[in-house]
Every structure is written in structure tokens, then in C-alpha cells.
Design a protein around this motif. Structure first.
Motif, PDB file in Angstrom:
ATOM      1  N   VAL A   1       0.880  -1.111  -0.031  1.00  0.00           N
ATOM      2  CA  VAL A   1       0.018   0.021   0.119  1.00  0.00           C
ATOM      3  C   VAL A   1       0.857   1.292  -0.055  1.00  0.00           C
ATOM      4  CG1 VAL A   1      -1.944  -1.190   0.974  1.00  0.00           C
ATOM      5  CG2 VAL A   1      -0.171   0.140   2.447  1.00  0.00           C
ATOM      6  N   LEU A   2       2.121   1.121   0.309  1.00  0.00           N
ATOM      7  CA  LEU A   2       3.087   2.335   0.264  1.00  0.00           C
ATOM      8  C   LEU A   2       3.176   3.370  -1.035  1.00  0.00           C
ATOM      9  CD1 LEU A   2       5.194   3.799   2.040  1.00  0.00           C
ATOM     10  CD2 LEU A   2       6.847   2.525   0.738  1.00  0.00           C
ATOM     11  N   PRO A   3       3.023   2.710  -2.057  1.00  0.00           N
ATOM     12  CA  PRO A   3       2.970   3.277  -3.363  1.00  0.00           C
ATOM     13  C   PRO A   3       1.806   4.220  -3.472  1.00  0.00           C
ATOM     14  CG  PRO A   3       3.806   1.059  -3.999  1.00  0.00           C
ATOM     15  CD  PRO A   3       3.269   1.301  -2.633  1.00  0.00           C
ATOM     16  N   GLY A   4       0.445   3.808  -2.932  1.00  0.00           N
ATOM     17  CA  GLY A   4      -0.696   4.363  -3.151  1.00  0.00           C
ATOM     18  C   GLY A   4      -0.747   5.490  -2.049  1.00  0.00           C
ATOM     19  N   TRP A   5       0.216   5.442  -0.996  1.00  0.00           N
ATOM     20  CA  TRP A   5       0.270   6.527  -0.028  1.00  0.00           C
ATOM     21  C   TRP A   5       1.037   7.447  -0.568  1.00  0.00           C
ATOM     22  CZ3 TRP A   5       1.202   3.387   5.075  1.00  0.00           C
ATOM     23  CH2 TRP A   5      -0.079   2.624   5.314  1.00  0.00           C
ATOM     24  N   THR A   6       2.332   7.246  -1.103  1.00  0.00           N
ATOM     25  CA  THR A   6       3.408   8.024  -1.375  1.00  0.00           C
ATOM     26  C   THR A   6       3.993   8.238  -2.691  1.00  0.00           C
ATOM     27  OG1 THR A   6       4.961   6.411  -0.939  1.00  0.00           O
ATOM     28  CG2 THR A   6       4.313   7.503   0.926  1.00  0.00           C
ATOM     29  N   LYS A   7       3.351   7.295  -3.780  1.00  0.00           N
ATOM     30  CA  LYS A   7       4.048   7.204  -4.973  1.00  0.00           C
ATOM     31  C   LYS A   7       5.293   6.643  -5.047  1.00  0.00           C
ATOM     32  CE  LYS A   7       0.223   9.140  -6.291  1.00  0.00           C
ATOM     33  NZ  LYS A   7      -1.051   8.471  -6.919  1.00  0.00           N
ATOM     34  N   VAL A   8       5.947   6.190  -3.987  1.00  0.00           N
ATOM     35  CA  VAL A   8       7.134   5.593  -3.904  1.00  0.00           C
ATOM     36  C   VAL A   8       6.915   3.870  -3.398  1.00  0.00           C
ATOM     37  CG1 VAL A   8       9.416   5.528  -2.459  1.00  0.00           C
ATOM     38  CG2 VAL A   8       8.313   7.668  -3.057  1.00  0.00           C
ATOM     39  N   ARG A   9       7.729   3.128  -4.126  1.00  0.00           N
ATOM     40  CA  ARG A   9       7.688   1.699  -3.890  1.00  0.00           C
ATOM     41  C   ARG A   9       9.189   1.109  -3.576  1.00  0.00           C
ATOM     42  NH1 ARG A   9       4.763  -1.030  -7.091  1.00  0.00           N
ATOM     43  NH2 ARG A   9       3.788   0.677  -8.120  1.00  0.00           N
ATOM     44  N   ALA A  10       9.036   0.109  -2.859  1.00  0.00           N
ATOM     45  CA  ALA A  10      10.286  -0.552  -2.341  1.00  0.00           C
ATOM     46  C   ALA A  10      10.973  -1.012  -3.691  1.00  0.00           C
ATOM     47  CB  ALA A  10      10.032  -1.469  -1.350  1.00  0.00           C
ATOM     48  N   THR A  11      12.476  -1.006  -3.944  1.00  0.00           N
ATOM     49  CA  THR A  11      12.993  -1.464  -4.692  1.00  0.00           C
ATOM     50  C   THR A  11      13.080  -2.939  -4.656  1.00  0.00           C
ATOM     51  OG1 THR A  11      15.155  -1.351  -4.078  1.00  0.00           O
ATOM     52  CG2 THR A  11      14.312   0.641  -5.115  1.00  0.00           C
ATOM     53  N   PRO A  12      13.230  -3.871  -5.778  1.00  0.00           N
ATOM     54  CA  PRO A  12      13.686  -5.429  -5.731  1.00  0.00           C
ATOM     55  C   PRO A  12      14.837  -5.572  -4.830  1.00  0.00           C
ATOM     56  CG  PRO A  12      12.854  -4.716  -8.016  1.00  0.00           C
ATOM     57  CD  PRO A  12      12.976  -3.600  -7.004  1.00  0.00           C
ATOM     58  N   ALA A  13      15.894  -4.730  -4.933  1.00  0.00           N
ATOM     59  CA  ALA A  13      17.054  -4.699  -4.131  1.00  0.00           C
ATOM     60  C   ALA A  13      16.774  -4.687  -2.598  1.00  0.00           C
ATOM     61  CB  ALA A  13      18.043  -4.071  -4.527  1.00  0.00           C
ATOM     62  N   ARG A  14      15.982  -3.624  -2.289  1.00  0.00           N
ATOM     63  CA  ARG A  14      15.380  -3.488  -0.648  1.00  0.00           C
ATOM     64  C   ARG A  14      14.491  -4.688  -0.429  1.00  0.00           C
ATOM     65  NH1 ARG A  14      14.978   0.662   2.936  1.00  0.00           N
ATOM     66  NH2 ARG A  14      16.970   1.327   1.880  1.00  0.00           N
ATOM     67  N   LEU A  15      13.432  -5.039  -1.173  1.00  0.00           N
ATOM     68  CA  LEU A  15      12.948  -6.067  -0.889  1.00  0.00           C
ATOM     69  C   LEU A  15      13.534  -7.606  -0.767  1.00  0.00           C
ATOM     70  CD1 LEU A  15       9.708  -7.147  -0.735  1.00  0.00           C
ATOM     71  CD2 LEU A  15       9.516  -7.333  -2.804  1.00  0.00           C
ATOM     72  N   GLY A  16      14.527  -7.826  -1.522  1.00  0.00           N
ATOM     73  CA  GLY A  16      15.542  -8.816  -1.190  1.00  0.00           C
ATOM     74  C   GLY A  16      15.962  -8.950  -0.166  1.00  0.00           C
ATOM     75  N   LEU A  17      16.548  -7.719   0.529  1.00  0.00           N
ATOM     76  CA  LEU A  17      17.394  -7.613   1.531  1.00  0.00           C
ATOM     77  C   LEU A  17      16.306  -7.798   2.671  1.00  0.00           C
ATOM     78  CD1 LEU A  17      19.500  -6.657   3.365  1.00  0.00           C
ATOM     79  CD2 LEU A  17      19.026  -4.294   3.353  1.00  0.00           C
ATOM     80  N   LEU A  18      14.857  -7.288   2.720  1.00  0.00           N
ATOM     81  CA  LEU A  18      14.232  -7.412   3.838  1.00  0.00           C
ATOM     82  C   LEU A  18      13.736  -9.023   4.141  1.00  0.00           C
ATOM     83  CD1 LEU A  18      11.618  -4.417   3.218  1.00  0.00           C
ATOM     84  CD2 LEU A  18      13.483  -4.901   5.091  1.00  0.00           C
ATOM     85  N   VAL A  19      13.713  -9.731   2.754  1.00  0.00           N
ATOM     86  CA  VAL A  19      13.511 -11.190   2.832  1.00  0.00           C
ATOM     87  C   VAL A  19      14.642 -12.064   3.572  1.00  0.00           C
ATOM     88  CG1 VAL A  19      12.863 -13.244   1.470  1.00  0.00           C
ATOM     89  CG2 VAL A  19      11.729 -11.235   0.946  1.00  0.00           C
ATOM     90  N   ALA A  20      15.762 -11.407   2.920  1.00  0.00           N
ATOM     91  CA  ALA A  20      16.928 -12.062   3.584  1.00  0.00           C
ATOM     92  C   ALA A  20      16.942 -11.740   4.889  1.00  0.00           C
ATOM     93  CB  ALA A  20      18.327 -11.540   2.893  1.00  0.00           C
ATOM     94  N   LEU A  21      16.776 -10.686   5.696  1.00  0.00           N
ATOM     95  CA  LEU A  21      16.836 -10.450   7.184  1.00  0.00           C
ATOM     96  C   LEU A  21      15.640 -11.374   7.832  1.00  0.00           C
ATOM     97  CD1 LEU A  21      17.254  -6.503   7.274  1.00  0.00           C
ATOM     98  CD2 LEU A  21      18.882  -8.313   7.803  1.00  0.00           C
ATOM     99  N   TRP A  22      14.455 -11.491   7.379  1.00  0.00           N
ATOM    100  CA  TRP A  22      13.676 -12.142   7.779  1.00  0.00           C
ATOM    101  C   TRP A  22      13.819 -13.873   7.853  1.00  0.00           C
ATOM    102  CZ3 TRP A  22      10.736 -16.514   6.345  1.00  0.00           C
ATOM    103  CH2 TRP A  22       9.462 -16.886   6.862  1.00  0.00           C
ATOM    104  N   LEU A  23      14.622 -14.159   6.685  1.00  0.00           N
ATOM    105  CA  LEU A  23      15.218 -15.457   6.820  1.00  0.00           C
ATOM    106  C   LEU A  23      16.208 -15.657   7.980  1.00  0.00           C
ATOM    107  CD1 LEU A  23      15.296 -16.317   2.870  1.00  0.00           C
ATOM    108  CD2 LEU A  23      13.785 -17.499   4.529  1.00  0.00           C
ATOM    109  N   TRP A  24      17.140 -14.533   7.998  1.00  0.00           N
ATOM    110  CA  TRP A  24      18.009 -14.694   9.023  1.00  0.00           C
ATOM    111  C   TRP A  24      17.460 -14.835  10.383  1.00  0.00           C
ATOM    112  CZ3 TRP A  24      22.195 -10.336  10.195  1.00  0.00           C
ATOM    113  CH2 TRP A  24      23.092 -10.966  11.024  1.00  0.00           C
ATOM    114  N   GLY A  25      16.353 -14.294  10.619  1.00  0.00           N
ATOM    115  CA  GLY A  25      15.575 -14.178  12.017  1.00  0.00           C
ATOM    116  C   GLY A  25      14.971 -15.395  12.262  1.00  0.00           C
ATOM    117  N   ARG A  26      14.517 -16.246  10.895  1.00  0.00           N
ATOM    118  CA  ARG A  26      13.969 -17.656  11.293  1.00  0.00           C
ATOM    119  C   ARG A  26      15.232 -18.603  11.765  1.00  0.00           C
ATOM    120  NH1 ARG A  26      11.153 -14.391  10.777  1.00  0.00           N
ATOM    121  NH2 ARG A  26      11.341 -14.955  13.036  1.00  0.00           N
TER     122      ARG A  26
END
Length: 349
Positions: free
Chosen positions: A72-97
């Protein structure tokens, strides 16, 4: 030469053709993380209850929260998370697991720092709850002595915040009725009362929060098509869980599972079902598989209240197994916007 070209074309096809736009659509990788955590988490209940709880709260719910907020972030701000940032978040989530404990905070901190800058630049101060909520969950991961019911209550406060805005919008879209007028004080009062119950435990906080949630629900169009109706049982579970937590003679385990399975699990499933829905002329139409999965999820909550733990596990796994199959099929299609609400014109990202 042709052989080399054929090899090159074959090696470049699989990811882009099987997972089109996967890293450009935040809900896809993070919802996949969420569904996988939902399937693995219950298997740990008998061997490591603490790890079971952490995986379902910080893993299952945490990934779903990120999927929704980044979508929903782009609908609020017209800014979306880049694929690189999204990949980093997924990697951090996996590290937490892999390393449950303080490492789990990194995903929530990364999510918060992804959301906060565009929201602040856009001057959307009424949306600051979005980056603040992951920071609260990050703090919760750092407290090993946190009472067992406190983290689900943090998630309940977030569900109450998101649901108070999203549910009337979804229901209005499904029914053609106007949304209730915005009332920031009404939207925030229930989450603040739930947070108050964590800081200064008293049953009155939870009773008042449940009554406010009821008042909010009575302002919505409650007769809706099946996809809209799926949003209502989790809201009812949330109110029931808060009331049961407020009673001294209530079973704490029952209240906890009403909150986690019925309210939090039900709301996540109701939201994810919207991305699988068939797009009608102006709204979304529920897939039969989504309705079956929703029925088994709420059956799991009822079975857990009856202390039929094995039956609850079977229903839960059926629900998320169906959802996993739907998600894989969804990821093979081109992503469309908007994700959670239908529109008259299909658009591709």
C-alpha cells in the motif's frame, strides 16, 4: 552459434517466465514467507513451544505485515520498495528464522526504515503508525521476558489499526456503499487501549477496546459478497479474544488462540485471499478455494477452543496448504494493480 543462442535463451527463461514480476510485487515474496511460516510453525508446538510462538508471531505475522504495508506504500506516497530492498528484507526475515532472538529485530527495523522516509517526505503524519508498528515489534523481539500474551496484543493493536481503515474501504468497494466518515480518534482509540493493557495491565482497557471495535463494525456495510464477508469473522474473533482476556476466569490458552488463529490468522488470510480473487467489473470476486480455506481456518480456531489440538492442526494445515497452492499459481501470472481492491480497468506493473 544457434546452439549457444538456444542455451542462452533456455537459461534466461525459467525465472522470468515462471515468476514474472516476483521481486517487483512486495506481497509475493513476503506472503510466500508468511505462508511457509504458517505451515512450519505448528510442527514446533510439541517440541519447542517458545520457538513455535516466535515463528508464528514474528515470522508468519511479521512477513504478512510487511507484505501489506509495502504494497500500500505506493498508494500513499507514489514510492515503492525496490527489488533490491525487498530482497534484503526477505534475507533479514530468513536470518531471523535461522537465529531466533535479537536477530529477528533486523527485519522489523529494515521494514520501518523502508516505510518512514517516503511517509515523512510526503507529510503523511497520520500514517506514521506504519513505520512505528514494526519498531514496536522489533523491541518485542529483544525482550526475552515479555509476557506470553503481550506480543499477540501488539499484533492485535496493529490489526485494529489497519482493519479500522482497510475493512470499511474493502466493504464499501464490495457493496457500492459509501465509506463511513474518517474519524482518527475513533480509529486510534482501540489500538491505544490495547497498548495500554500491555503497559498497565487492567481488564477495563480490553473491555473498552472491544466495545470500540464493535462500534466501528456497526458503522460498516455488513451485508457483502463472500470476499467482503471473509473480513468480518477475524474482527469478531478479535473482540471475543479481548473480552476473554479481560475475564479472570477465562482460559488463557483459549484467549491466546482466539487471538492468534482466529483474529490474526483470519485477518491475514482474508487479506491474502484478495490477491487471488477474480477481478469483476468494479470489484473482486472470491475464489472457491479461498472460501474453503477460510472455513477450515475458522474451524481450526473452534477446534482449538474445544481442546481438539490435533484436529485444529489438521484444519490449519489444510487452510495454508490450499493458500500455498493458490500463491504459487498467482506468482506465475503478471502482477496487477491495485492488489487488494478491484478496479474497472486492469493494469500491469
Amino acid at each position: 552459434m544457434s546452439t549457444t543462442a538456444d542455451k542462452r535463451s533456455r537459461s534466461s527463461v525459467p525465472w522470468s517466465s515462471f515468476w514474472p514480476g516476483f521481486w517487483k510485487a512486495p506481497h509475493r515474496p513476503l506472503m510466500l514467507c508468511s505462508v511457509m511460516a504458517a505451515l512450519v510453525g505448528p510442527l514446533l508446538a510439541g517440541t519447542d513451544p517458545q520457538l513455535h510462538a516466535r515463528l508464528l508471531v514474528f515470522g508468519f505475522a511479521g512477513a504478512a505485515i510487511g507484505a501489506y504495508l509495502l504494497t500500500v506504500l505506493p498508494g500513499w506516497t507514489k514510492v515503492r520498495a525496490t527489488p533490491a530492498r525487498l530482497g534484503l528484507l526477505v534475507a533479514l526475515w530468513l536470518w531471523g528464522r535461522l537465529m531466533p532472538g535479537p536477530a529477528e529485530a533486523l527485519y522489523f527495523i529494515g521494514l520501518s526504515f523502508t516505510l518512514a522516509p517516503p511517509i515523512l517526505r510526503a507529510g503523511l503524519y497520520g500514517r506514521l503508525w506504519a513505520p512505528l508498528a514494526p519498531l514496536l515489534l522489533a523491541l518485542a523481539t529483544l525482550r526475552p521476558d515479555l509476557p506470553v500474551e503481550s506480543t499477540p496484543l501488539l499484533l492485535a493493536a496493529l490489526v485494529a489499526t489497519v482493519g479500522a481503515r482497510a475493512l470499511p474501504a474493502f466493504l464499501a468497494s464490495a457493496t457500492g456503499h459509501p465509506q463511513p466518515p474518517d474519524n482518527l480518534a475513533l480509529y486510534l482509540s482501540a489500538p491505544l487501549l490495547i497498548l495500554g493493557a500491555i503497559a498497565l495491565p487492567h481488564p477495563a482497557w480490553l473491555v473498552l477496546a472491544a466495545l470500540i471495535l464493535l462500534g466501528q463494525m456497526l458503522r460498516w456495510p455488513l451485508i457483502a459478497p463472500p470476499l467482503g464477508t471473509m473480513l468480518l469473522p477475524p474482527w469478531l474473533w478479535l473482540m471475543a479474544a479481548l473480552l476473554l482476556m479481560a475475564t479472570s476466569d477465562g482460559n488463557p490458552s483459549h484467549a491466546l488462540h482466539m487471538m492468534t488463529i482466529g483474529a490474526i490468522g483470519g485477518m491475514i488470510h482474508a487479506f491474502i485471499s484478495r490477491i487471488f480473487a477474480r477481478r469483476g467489473a468494479a470489484t473482486l470476486i472470491a475464489q472457491p478455494a479461498s472460501l474453503i480455506a477460510a472455513a477450515t481456518l475458522h474451524a481450526a480456531a473452534l477446534a482449538r477452543l474445544l481442546d481438539a489440538v490435533s484436529l485444529a492442526l489438521v484444519f490449519w494445515v489444510i487452510c495454508w496448504g490450499i493458500t500455498l497452492a493458490q500463491l504459487i499459481i498467482h506468482c506465475r501470472q503478471q502482477p496487477q494493480v491495485p492488489v487488494f481492491i478491484g478496479s474497472r480497468k486492469k493494469q500491469t506493473k
